[in-house]
Design a protein around this motif. Structure first.
Motif, short mmCIF file in Angstrom:
data_model
loop_
_atom_site.label_atom_id
_atom_site.label_comp_id
_atom_site.label_asym_id
_atom_site.label_seq_id
_atom_site.Cartn_x
_atom_site.Cartn_y
_atom_site.Cartn_z
N UNK A 1 0.82 -1.22 0.00
CA UNK A 1 0.00 0.00 0.00
C UNK A 1 0.85 1.27 0.00
N UNK A 2 2.06 1.19 0.52
CA UNK A 2 2.95 2.36 0.52
C UNK A 2 3.39 2.72 -0.90
N UNK A 3 3.28 1.78 -1.82
CA UNK A 3 3.71 2.00 -3.20
C UNK A 3 2.71 2.83 -4.01
N UNK A 4 1.52 3.02 -3.48
CA UNK A 4 0.48 3.72 -4.23
C UNK A 4 -0.12 4.85 -3.40
N UNK A 5 -0.32 5.99 -4.04
CA UNK A 5 -0.96 7.12 -3.36
C UNK A 5 -2.48 7.03 -3.44
N UNK A 6 -2.99 6.27 -4.39
CA UNK A 6 -4.43 6.25 -4.62
C UNK A 6 -5.10 4.94 -4.20
N UNK A 7 -4.62 3.83 -4.72
CA UNK A 7 -5.28 2.55 -4.46
C UNK A 7 -4.64 1.83 -3.28
N UNK A 8 -5.38 1.71 -2.20
CA UNK A 8 -4.91 0.96 -1.05
C UNK A 8 -5.80 -0.25 -0.87
N UNK A 9 -5.16 -1.37 -0.66
CA UNK A 9 -5.88 -2.62 -0.48
C UNK A 9 -6.12 -2.86 1.00
N UNK A 10 -7.36 -3.10 1.35
CA UNK A 10 -7.69 -3.53 2.71
C UNK A 10 -8.45 -4.82 2.61
N UNK A 11 -8.11 -5.76 3.48
CA UNK A 11 -8.72 -7.08 3.44
C UNK A 11 -9.30 -7.41 4.81
N UNK A 12 -10.52 -7.88 4.82
CA UNK A 12 -11.10 -8.44 6.03
C UNK A 12 -10.89 -9.95 5.97
N UNK A 13 -10.59 -10.54 7.12
CA UNK A 13 -10.37 -11.98 7.13
C UNK A 13 -10.82 -12.59 8.45
N UNK A 14 -11.05 -13.86 8.39
CA UNK A 14 -11.34 -14.65 9.58
C UNK A 14 -10.74 -16.01 9.37
N UNK A 15 -10.35 -16.65 10.45
CA UNK A 15 -9.78 -17.98 10.31
C UNK A 15 -10.38 -18.94 11.33
N UNK A 16 -10.28 -20.21 11.03
CA UNK A 16 -10.74 -21.26 11.93
C UNK A 16 -9.83 -22.47 11.77
N UNK A 17 -9.61 -23.15 12.86
CA UNK A 17 -8.77 -24.35 12.86
C UNK A 17 -9.66 -25.58 12.90
N UNK A 18 -9.24 -26.61 12.20
CA UNK A 18 -10.01 -27.86 12.23
C UNK A 18 -10.02 -28.48 13.62
N UNK A 19 -9.06 -28.12 14.44
CA UNK A 19 -8.96 -28.67 15.79
C UNK A 19 -9.81 -27.93 16.83
N UNK A 20 -10.47 -26.83 16.43
CA UNK A 20 -11.25 -26.07 17.41
C UNK A 20 -12.38 -26.88 18.01
N UNK A 21 -13.10 -27.60 17.18
CA UNK A 21 -14.19 -28.45 17.65
C UNK A 21 -14.04 -29.80 16.94
N UNK A 22 -13.88 -30.84 17.72
CA UNK A 22 -13.66 -32.15 17.08
C UNK A 22 -14.93 -32.62 16.37
N UNK A 23 -14.71 -33.34 15.29
CA UNK A 23 -15.82 -33.93 14.55
C UNK A 23 -16.49 -33.01 13.54
N UNK A 24 -16.03 -31.78 13.42
CA UNK A 24 -16.66 -30.87 12.46
C UNK A 24 -16.12 -31.12 11.06
N UNK A 25 -16.99 -30.95 10.10
CA UNK A 25 -16.63 -31.09 8.69
C UNK A 25 -16.08 -29.76 8.17
#
Length: 168
Positions: free
Chosen positions: A100-124
């Motif tokens: 984003x420092x490379x551009x004065x006009x276009x700045x990229x912002x990303x929303x994200x979320x993550x989850x681990x397969x180990x958080x709850x056993x047995x989930x697909x």
């Protein structure tokens, strides 16, 4: 090459059947419509390509980067990389800031979320993906609340400036 939705579904089915640990990161490019409207669709396309490139750069080892459609991406971390999800996301954020420092006009912002397969056993995989997606939408909601307040604050300042100039 970025994988597509069908390729990600196949890998998730495979991970479910193997019972291998993994993490999913659901990402969404913020303000793409505004960039398209203000700078044109080429600019929006450029943002999507830059995001895909950054994702592949950071999440290259034991991961699959998938474009789920439009401005939505999924990263599947496996073979031990899921243990480093948070650190890799921090590295991604740092790379994004540098980009984003490379551009004065276009700045990229990303929303994200993550989850681990180990958080709850047995989930697909689809349940884990839904959890990551919900967390991403929560981040997106917070992002938009902050930016809406900023826009309203700026608009108020502009109105006050115009009003004070008109009263002279």
């Amino acid at each position: 090459q970025t994988a597509n939705r069908a390729q990600s579904a196949l890998l998730l089915q495979e991970l479910d059947s193997k019972k291998s640990p993994y993490s999913l990161i659901s990402l969404d490019l913020d303000d793409l419509k505004n960039a398209n409207d203000k700078y044109g669709h080429q600019a929006g396309d450029s943002m999507i390509v830059k995001l895909a490139t950054l994702l592949k750069k950071v999440f290259s080892e034991n991961a699959l980067v998938c474009r789920m459609g439009g401005d939505e991406f999924l990263v599947i971390l496996m073979n031990g990389q899921e243990l480093h999800t948070v650190e890799l996301l921090e590295q991604f954020q740092q790379n994004l800031q540098e980009e984003n420092k490379k551009s004065d006009t276009l700045h990229i912002h990303v929303s994200y979320g993550y989850a681990l397969s180990s958080e709850v056993s047995g989930q697909k995989a689809d349940q884990i993906y839904r959890r990551a997606d919900e967390r991403m939408y929560h981040m997106k909601e917070v992002y938009h609340k902050i930016h809406d307040r900023r826009r309203k604050g700026i608009d108020k300042e502009e109105v006050l400036t115009v009003q004070s100039e008109n009263s002279k």
